[in-house]
Design a protein around this motif. Sequence first.
Motif, short mmCIF file in Angstrom:
data_model
loop_
_atom_site.label_atom_id
_atom_site.label_comp_id
_atom_site.label_asym_id
_atom_site.label_seq_id
_atom_site.Cartn_x
_atom_site.Cartn_y
_atom_site.Cartn_z
N ARG A 51 0.38 -2.26 4.26
CA ARG A 51 1.75 -2.27 3.74
C ARG A 51 2.67 -1.34 4.53
O ARG A 51 3.86 -1.63 4.70
CB ARG A 51 1.73 -1.86 2.26
N TYR A 52 2.12 -0.21 4.97
CA TYR A 52 2.94 0.79 5.68
C TYR A 52 2.28 1.12 7.03
O TYR A 52 1.71 2.19 7.20
CB TYR A 52 3.09 2.06 4.85
N PRO A 53 2.33 0.19 7.96
CA PRO A 53 1.61 0.39 9.23
C PRO A 53 2.07 1.60 10.04
O PRO A 53 1.31 2.12 10.85
CB PRO A 53 1.86 -0.93 9.98
N ASP A 54 3.28 2.03 9.83
CA ASP A 54 3.80 3.16 10.61
C ASP A 54 3.74 4.49 9.86
O ASP A 54 4.16 5.53 10.40
CB ASP A 54 5.25 2.88 11.03
N ALA A 55 3.22 4.46 8.66
CA ALA A 55 3.17 5.68 7.85
C ALA A 55 1.91 6.48 8.17
O ALA A 55 0.92 5.92 8.67
CB ALA A 55 3.20 5.33 6.36
N PRO A 56 1.88 7.79 7.87
CA PRO A 56 0.65 8.57 8.02
C PRO A 56 -0.44 8.02 7.11
O PRO A 56 -0.16 7.30 6.14
CB PRO A 56 1.08 9.98 7.58
N GLU A 57 -1.66 8.39 7.40
CA GLU A 57 -2.80 7.88 6.62
C GLU A 57 -2.67 8.21 5.13
O GLU A 57 -2.01 9.17 4.74
CB GLU A 57 -4.11 8.45 7.15
N ASN A 58 -3.37 7.43 4.35
CA ASN A 58 -3.38 7.58 2.89
C ASN A 58 -3.78 8.99 2.47
O ASN A 58 -3.33 9.50 1.46
CB ASN A 58 -4.35 6.55 2.30
N LEU A 59 -4.66 9.64 3.28
CA LEU A 59 -5.17 10.95 2.94
C LEU A 59 -4.08 12.01 2.88
O LEU A 59 -4.23 13.04 2.20
CB LEU A 59 -6.25 11.38 3.95
N TYR A 60 -2.99 11.81 3.58
CA TYR A 60 -1.91 12.80 3.59
C TYR A 60 -1.19 12.87 2.25
O TYR A 60 -0.51 13.86 1.96
CB TYR A 60 -0.88 12.45 4.68
N ARG A 61 -1.32 11.84 1.45
CA ARG A 61 -0.57 11.78 0.20
C ARG A 61 -1.12 12.75 -0.84
O ARG A 61 -2.30 13.09 -0.84
CB ARG A 61 -0.63 10.36 -0.38
N THR A 62 -0.26 13.18 -1.72
CA THR A 62 -0.68 13.93 -2.90
C THR A 62 -0.27 13.13 -4.13
O THR A 62 0.67 12.34 -4.09
CB THR A 62 -0.03 15.33 -2.95
N LEU A 63 -0.97 13.33 -5.20
CA LEU A 63 -0.73 12.56 -6.42
C LEU A 63 0.42 13.20 -7.18
O LEU A 63 0.26 14.22 -7.87
CB LEU A 63 -2.00 12.53 -7.28
N SER A 64 1.59 12.60 -7.03
CA SER A 64 2.77 13.14 -7.69
C SER A 64 2.68 12.94 -9.21
O SER A 64 1.96 12.07 -9.70
CB SER A 64 4.03 12.45 -7.16
#
Length: 960
Positions: free
Chosen positions: A807-820
């Motif tokens: 869905r987000y090919p140009d975004a950083p990897e999923n691991l960078y996310r935090t659970l808001s």
Amino acid sequence: MSDTTASTASGRDYRETVFLPETDFPMRAGLPKAEPVMLQKWEDGALYHSVRKARQAKHAPLFVLHDGPPYANGNIHIGHALNKILKDFVVRSKFLMGYDVDYVPGWDCHGLPIEWKIEEQFRQKGRKKDEVPAAEFRKACREYAAEWIGVQREEFKRLGVLGDWAERYATMDFTTEAKVTQEFHKFLMSGQLYRGSKPVMWSPVERTALADAEVEYHPHVSPTIWVKFPVKGDTAKIVIWTTTPWTIPANRAVSYNPKIAYGRYRVVSMQPDLAFEPWSKPGDELVVADKLAEDVRKNALVAEWERVGDFNCDGLTLSHPLAAFDDGYGFDVPMLAGDHVTDDAGTGFVHTAPGHGADDYLVWLKSGRSLDSIPDTVDPDGAYYPHVPLFAGLKVLETEGKKAGKFGPANGAVMDKLIEAGNLLARGRVDHSYPHSWRSKAPVIFRNTPQWFIRMDGGLRDTAIAAINETAFYPASGKTRIGNMVETRPDWLISRQRNWGTPLAMYVDKKTGEPLKDEAVNDRIIKLIASEGADAWFTRPDEDFLGNSYNPADFEKITDILDVWFDSGSTHAFTLEGRENTQSPADLYLEGSDQHRGWFQSSLLESCGTRGRAPYKAVLTHGFVLDEQGEKMSKSKGNVVAPQDIAKESGVEILRLWVALSDYSEDLRIGKQIIQTTVDAYRKLRNSIRYLLGGLNGYDASEAVNYKDLPSLERYILHRVHALDAQVRAAYDAYDFAAVIRPVADFASQTLSALYFDIRKDSLYCDKPSDLKRRACRTVMDILFDRLTAWLGPIMTFTMEEAWASRYPDAPENLYRTLSAVPAEWHNAPEAARWEKIEHVLTVVTGALEEKRREKVIGSALEAAPTVFIDSDPLMAAFDGIDAAEVFRTSQALLSNSVGPDDAFRVPEVKDISVVVHIAHGQKCQRSWRILPEVGTDPRYPDLSLRDADAVAEWDATHG
């Protein structure tokens, strides 16, 4: 609306106007090929370090998971995979919760298994171990361990395990060996270390002492003997019973308990018609505990005896049962009172060999006798020393060849001499639990030998127990288990008589027998080991360590090596201290439940002895992996499940999901059927993610609908998200990964796929893009995608990364996310109560439709127009503002606040609801396939419903 494309007999093809889900995210995962590609991408991008730097830039709180070192010997097995995957769940979930996570994988490298392997390699070259220079032998061990570290590291990384692999630790690194030695010196300098000559568990096969943690108990058949000790100045003989005949030459006393009633028994007659001459005769007087007299009589083949009086053991002296042969056994054998003597089994007396038993040793010293009076009878090979009369050189256990670990000739020789001396009363065999080395699996013996110990009493035990009480345990029962072990454990035996390990690098004054305590000497030792490794201790001259202040001739150089548990118990000292961006104590230690007696305990004792606290704040333990029938895996049974095979056949993601679905606090099971069940569960979750991706095709934030404008169903779904988010957070905090995956999987399959997606499918496919309900649906689907890929990221890490990148090919990897945090307004108890009522009604309607489908009255639900009778005002009110036909997935529906006819469909356990299914009347819309009377009333599109006509008109206007 069916997923099948829509067309019309009039010539217009409406397929292009239907918004069917579209995505490049494949239905089939192809995990075995896709995973290695993703792993390489993560490694090329230094993903773990990059995420850590991003967290540190935001001053994120630090979480430290300290790795318990696996042994660098052989390919990883399914137990390794379970352990490392659980650790990866912790690392990734803590990243998700906004932490900066420090995790440095490590290896245990010293010890017997590697030493044996290298011995075998040299033997194949025609060289015995004693013929190989120590430096050459240790070098071969080091190279062997290094090779397996490389192999295992790649196998662990294949599991998707993130960590600081480049800076891994190993107990054989030079700087590590120096640090372990430095930790050892802390015990030396604090006075907690002492040398004691006491019986320890000794492995003749391995030629070394063993600590309690290195011993396991297995069924074993031992010879048993009843032996007569003549009472000096009396005609009676004391009878003892033992399962270790070979210890009789080491006997120095017989112990009794003053609380036990003993009797003097005179033999009247022996059993008749024996095939051999019995070892007793009429007139013999034998002393045994009254409670055990009958059992002794039967084993001694005595037909009849009489009790001729009580017997008082206090102050008596006995003769050794072998005294008749040699003046080497002509010493007095005292009778010693001891609480360890019971009348539960045997004779009520305990043959006491202070060099071969812990109780024997203690009662001997308690009687006022010296350490020097304890004889050395058995050498490191388990053979009698040359000075032992009658039995010199005979082995207790065989140590070489195919018979290694079997009884040697010692037991038989001792029994023969006892018969010859007339002091064997009876013999037999007993099946009992017996200590074995957990490495060689060979039986061990108690053997008196000088060893080095860390004193438990005097502070260490109390400090450790206090630290245990301050530690969180998962599961909580771990606290009791390790606490009981520490409360009762003997002093920590830390010396081993082997070659491959970190030495007890110290000197002992030959005159005083006291260890040399000199910080300058210690510093020289540490510096040389840090630069040259532990080999320096064995190859460098003593002058290099002692300096000019001491004469090497005055000191004994200790060449024993440290217990490998001391090595691994010190890992916190060089992994959590002296490095940047970490801290001590660690937030978590995570290993198998056997480590309560192993690494958890050695780490606890080492840290408490040097720092006064535990090296961890929390301890998590998991069970062992068994086959599908609950049997232990073994190559001979052919039931071994290898993680490498699962990775090749199904993908590591399946292994990770299996771990998450299991209750790791108990023993786990795995096999073909379980793996297939896990594959099925994976497909369902993958399809849910795929549906979201398809339904969100082309979604733009401008479509988003504010919460206050969302329809009832969407508000209900977000209420469920709100509740589930809290549940997921709590489960990750408690390291309860099954409490993450199971509720999320149920939510995806039941609430989403079976309810929400199915209800909103018609709106999603057929409503015009500007329609509020469709926009609301896509708004919630966007939220669902965001939450599911976050919640499942630590567990299904490959699949969620694939979905995120799709869905987000140009975004950083999923691991960078935090659970808001989820908005508080999503908590909506009224909508939850409303939809609980609606689903209550839906259950009955679904049953009625299924019945008509089975009867072939209808083909699909869109052919139906049910009338639903609801004899409940609250249930009826739940449908206010709700399109009942959409909820029921029918073309039409009528709700009646009344009691249905007698022939209406009912579900016995559901009251107040009944259903009559009618055939929908009207024409079939050629786009949505709903059957409605309004079809044909819009002249622009005479074969469509009004809703579909508006949607097509908007589509036509925008597509020219």
